[in-house]
Motif scaffolding. Structure first.
Motif, mmCIF file in Angstrom:
data_model
loop_
_atom_site.group_PDB
_atom_site.id
_atom_site.type_symbol
_atom_site.label_atom_id
_atom_site.label_comp_id
_atom_site.label_asym_id
_atom_site.label_seq_id
_atom_site.Cartn_x
_atom_site.Cartn_y
_atom_site.Cartn_z
ATOM 1 N N PRO A 176 8.580 4.502 5.104
ATOM 2 C CA PRO A 176 7.806 3.438 5.764
ATOM 3 C C PRO A 176 6.854 4.041 6.796
ATOM 4 C CG PRO A 176 10.151 2.943 5.754
ATOM 5 C CD PRO A 176 10.022 4.365 5.337
ATOM 6 N N ARG A 177 5.764 3.360 7.089
ATOM 7 C CA ARG A 177 4.749 3.908 7.997
ATOM 8 C C ARG A 177 5.302 4.164 9.394
ATOM 9 N NH1 ARG A 177 0.105 5.656 8.494
ATOM 10 N NH2 ARG A 177 -0.279 5.316 6.289
ATOM 11 N N ASP A 178 6.082 3.243 9.950
ATOM 12 C CA ASP A 178 6.580 3.456 11.310
ATOM 13 C C ASP A 178 7.472 4.683 11.383
ATOM 14 O OD1 ASP A 178 8.574 2.290 9.815
ATOM 15 O OD2 ASP A 178 9.111 0.774 11.307
ATOM 16 N N GLU A 179 8.257 4.931 10.330
ATOM 17 C CA GLU A 179 9.107 6.123 10.307
ATOM 18 C C GLU A 179 8.258 7.385 10.184
ATOM 19 O OE1 GLU A 179 12.514 8.208 7.471
ATOM 20 O OE2 GLU A 179 12.243 6.020 7.409
ATOM 21 N N TYR A 180 7.193 7.329 9.391
ATOM 22 C CA TYR A 180 6.321 8.486 9.245
ATOM 23 C C TYR A 180 5.686 8.868 10.578
ATOM 24 C CZ TYR A 180 2.302 11.351 7.997
ATOM 25 O OH TYR A 180 1.387 12.368 7.945
ATOM 26 N N TYR A 235 3.968 16.734 1.425
ATOM 27 C CA TYR A 235 3.303 15.435 1.531
ATOM 28 C C TYR A 235 4.356 14.333 1.597
ATOM 29 C CZ TYR A 235 -0.763 18.016 -0.204
ATOM 30 O OH TYR A 235 -1.767 18.936 -0.357
ATOM 31 N N TYR A 236 3.942 13.200 2.141
ATOM 32 C CA TYR A 236 4.747 11.981 2.094
ATOM 33 C C TYR A 236 3.915 10.868 1.466
ATOM 34 C CZ TYR A 236 8.311 13.815 5.292
ATOM 35 O OH TYR A 236 9.323 14.542 5.868
ATOM 36 N N LEU A 237 4.602 9.968 0.790
ATOM 37 C CA LEU A 237 3.982 8.744 0.313
ATOM 38 C C LEU A 237 4.404 7.641 1.284
ATOM 39 C CD1 LEU A 237 2.155 7.990 -2.053
ATOM 40 C CD2 LEU A 237 4.174 7.249 -3.297
ATOM 41 N N VAL A 238 3.457 7.177 2.093
ATOM 42 C CA VAL A 238 3.755 6.254 3.184
ATOM 43 C C VAL A 238 3.564 4.819 2.699
ATOM 44 C CG1 VAL A 238 3.184 5.574 5.541
ATOM 45 C CG2 VAL A 238 3.079 7.986 4.868
ATOM 46 N N LYS A 239 4.609 4.003 2.892
ATOM 47 C CA LYS A 239 4.636 2.635 2.377
ATOM 48 C C LYS A 239 4.395 1.638 3.495
ATOM 49 C CE LYS A 239 8.690 0.982 1.466
ATOM 50 N NZ LYS A 239 10.000 0.691 0.827
ATOM 51 N N GLU A 240 3.581 0.610 3.207
ATOM 52 C CA GLU A 240 3.336 -0.472 4.166
ATOM 53 C C GLU A 240 2.804 -1.691 3.426
ATOM 54 O OE1 GLU A 240 -0.211 0.199 6.715
ATOM 55 O OE2 GLU A 240 -0.457 2.017 5.504
ATOM 56 N N TYR A 298 -3.180 4.431 16.817
ATOM 57 C CA TYR A 298 -1.837 3.985 17.141
ATOM 58 C C TYR A 298 -1.563 4.205 18.619
ATOM 59 C CZ TYR A 298 -1.242 4.266 12.109
ATOM 60 O OH TYR A 298 -1.393 4.110 10.750
ATOM 61 N N GLU A 299 -0.840 3.265 19.201
ATOM 62 C CA GLU A 299 -0.404 3.415 20.583
ATOM 63 C C GLU A 299 0.843 4.288 20.611
ATOM 64 O OE1 GLU A 299 -2.001 2.299 23.173
ATOM 65 O OE2 GLU A 299 -3.517 1.200 22.050
ATOM 66 N N ILE A 328 0.856 -1.181 0.000
ATOM 67 C CA ILE A 328 0.000 0.000 0.000
ATOM 68 C C ILE A 328 0.893 1.232 0.000
ATOM 69 C CG2 ILE A 328 -1.463 1.442 1.478
ATOM 70 C CD1 ILE A 328 -3.075 -0.965 2.191
ATOM 71 N N LEU A 329 0.564 2.209 -0.838
ATOM 72 C CA LEU A 329 1.200 3.518 -0.845
ATOM 73 C C LEU A 329 0.117 4.552 -0.562
ATOM 74 C CD1 LEU A 329 3.477 3.176 -4.006
ATOM 75 C CD2 LEU A 329 4.221 3.130 -1.612
ATOM 76 N N GLN A 330 0.279 5.283 0.541
ATOM 77 C CA GLN A 330 -0.753 6.218 0.987
ATOM 78 C C GLN A 330 -0.198 7.630 1.071
ATOM 79 O OE1 GLN A 330 -2.438 5.280 4.805
ATOM 80 N NE2 GLN A 330 -3.812 7.034 4.816
ATOM 81 N N LEU A 331 -0.877 8.580 0.428
ATOM 82 C CA LEU A 331 -0.481 9.977 0.518
ATOM 83 C C LEU A 331 -0.912 10.534 1.866
ATOM 84 C CD1 LEU A 331 0.831 12.280 -1.176
ATOM 85 C CD2 LEU A 331 -1.492 13.035 -1.690
ATOM 86 N N GLU A 332 0.061 11.086 2.619
ATOM 87 C CA GLU A 332 -0.204 11.650 3.946
ATOM 88 C C GLU A 332 0.326 13.075 4.002
ATOM 89 O OE1 GLU A 332 -1.930 10.370 6.326
ATOM 90 O OE2 GLU A 332 -1.404 8.291 6.800
ATOM 91 N N LYS A 333 -0.262 13.869 4.884
ATOM 92 C CA LYS A 333 0.178 15.250 5.070
ATOM 93 C C LYS A 333 1.620 15.284 5.539
ATOM 94 C CE LYS A 333 -0.905 19.664 5.178
ATOM 95 N NZ LYS A 333 -1.323 20.388 3.965
ATOM 96 N N GLY A 334 2.413 16.166 4.940
ATOM 97 C CA GLY A 334 3.802 16.291 5.317
ATOM 98 C C GLY A 334 4.032 17.398 6.325
#
Length: 252
Positions: free
Chosen positions: A208-212, A109-114, A250-251, A97-103
């Motif tokens: 990556p999502r965890d880094e984002y 913006y970031y493209l978040v990978k998972e 998220y925790e 999955i590649l998700q566009l998220e607010k930067g």
């Protein structure tokens, strides 16, 4: 009927063919989120048997929010209005999955990978009609929320709105048990649209999502410290990192 649905699902998973060049369907959704206020989005799902592209954009106004005077201190909070169009690109064959998220900072913006989510769906015996399609009810837990989903096997596929994938058909309705997250299909169309028409993944930096999540939390903390440092002397200011409320919980 449940056994037949599950059989179709396993056959579909075991035959991951070369991705089609075009999207075959478009579904329009009413997307509603109710975290710190009700917000409605226009949303669209383009998909074929192997990949999908879900886009959404808010169509309500959001008011700025500032609160003061809590425990004899000044408490500052804020909401940033955002009318950007976001997208989530999913690939079954690539398990991605590649998700566009607010930067933040220098990246707008970031493209978040998972990886594709592995949702443990339980298909029930319940059925209902959505438009002209017979749908089956499934229950599942994803990213901290419990969901009730209605999907149809009359449209071949694997996908749903947002990241609600993995059922042996297409998700037409889904909501969490608190009704904070809701999607309702309003129109289904057959299309023949090249993938690159709606694919904008090459325009953004990939993380990556965890880094984002780590970057986002640090940015919010740093922003609070910056605001506190600029407030006039004589004020006793309490800066509090706001909870970032999204579909995914998220925790810390």
């Amino acid at each position: 009927m449940k056994n037949l649905i599950l059989l179709c699902y396993y056959i579909m998973l075991s035959n991951c063919v070369i991705a089609q060049e075009n999207y075959s369907y478009k579904i329009e959704y009413d997307m509603m989120l109710n975290f710190d206020g009700y917000k409605k989005y226009s949303a669209y799902l383009f998909f074929n048997l192997n990949c999908s592209n879900f886009t959404y954009q808010i169509n309500d106004n959001i008011d700025e929010n500032v609160a003061f005077n809590q425990d004899d201190e000044t408490l500052i909070s804020f909401i940033v209005s955002d009318y950007s169009q976001y997208f989530i690109k999913s690939s079954k064959c690539d398990d991605l999955i590649l998700q566009l998220e607010k930067g933040f900072k220098n990246e707008k913006y970031y493209l978040v990978k998972e990886k594709l989510p592995e949702i443990d769906w339980t298909i029930t015996e319940d059925t209902k009609a959505i438009g002209s399609h017979i749908c089956y009810k499934a229950n599942g837990n994803f990213a901290g929320r419990n969901y009730n989903a209605w999907f149809t096997t009359e449209i071949s596929g694997f996908f749903g709105p947002w990241k609600f994938h993995g059922l042996p058909g297409i998700v037409l309705e889904i909501s969490d048990q608190k009704n904070e997250v809701q999607f309702f299909a309003t129109k289904i169309s057959t299309v023949n649209i090249p993938l690159n028409i709606v694919d904008k993944t090459s325009d953004y930096s990939v993380v990556p999502r965890d880094e984002y999540i780590l970057r986002l939390n640090k940015y919010v903390d740093d922003l609070g410290k910056k605001i506190k440092s600029k407030i006039s002397r004589g004020f006793n200011v309490k800066m509090q990192r706001p909870k970032i409320k999204t579909i995914e919980i998220y925790e810390d």
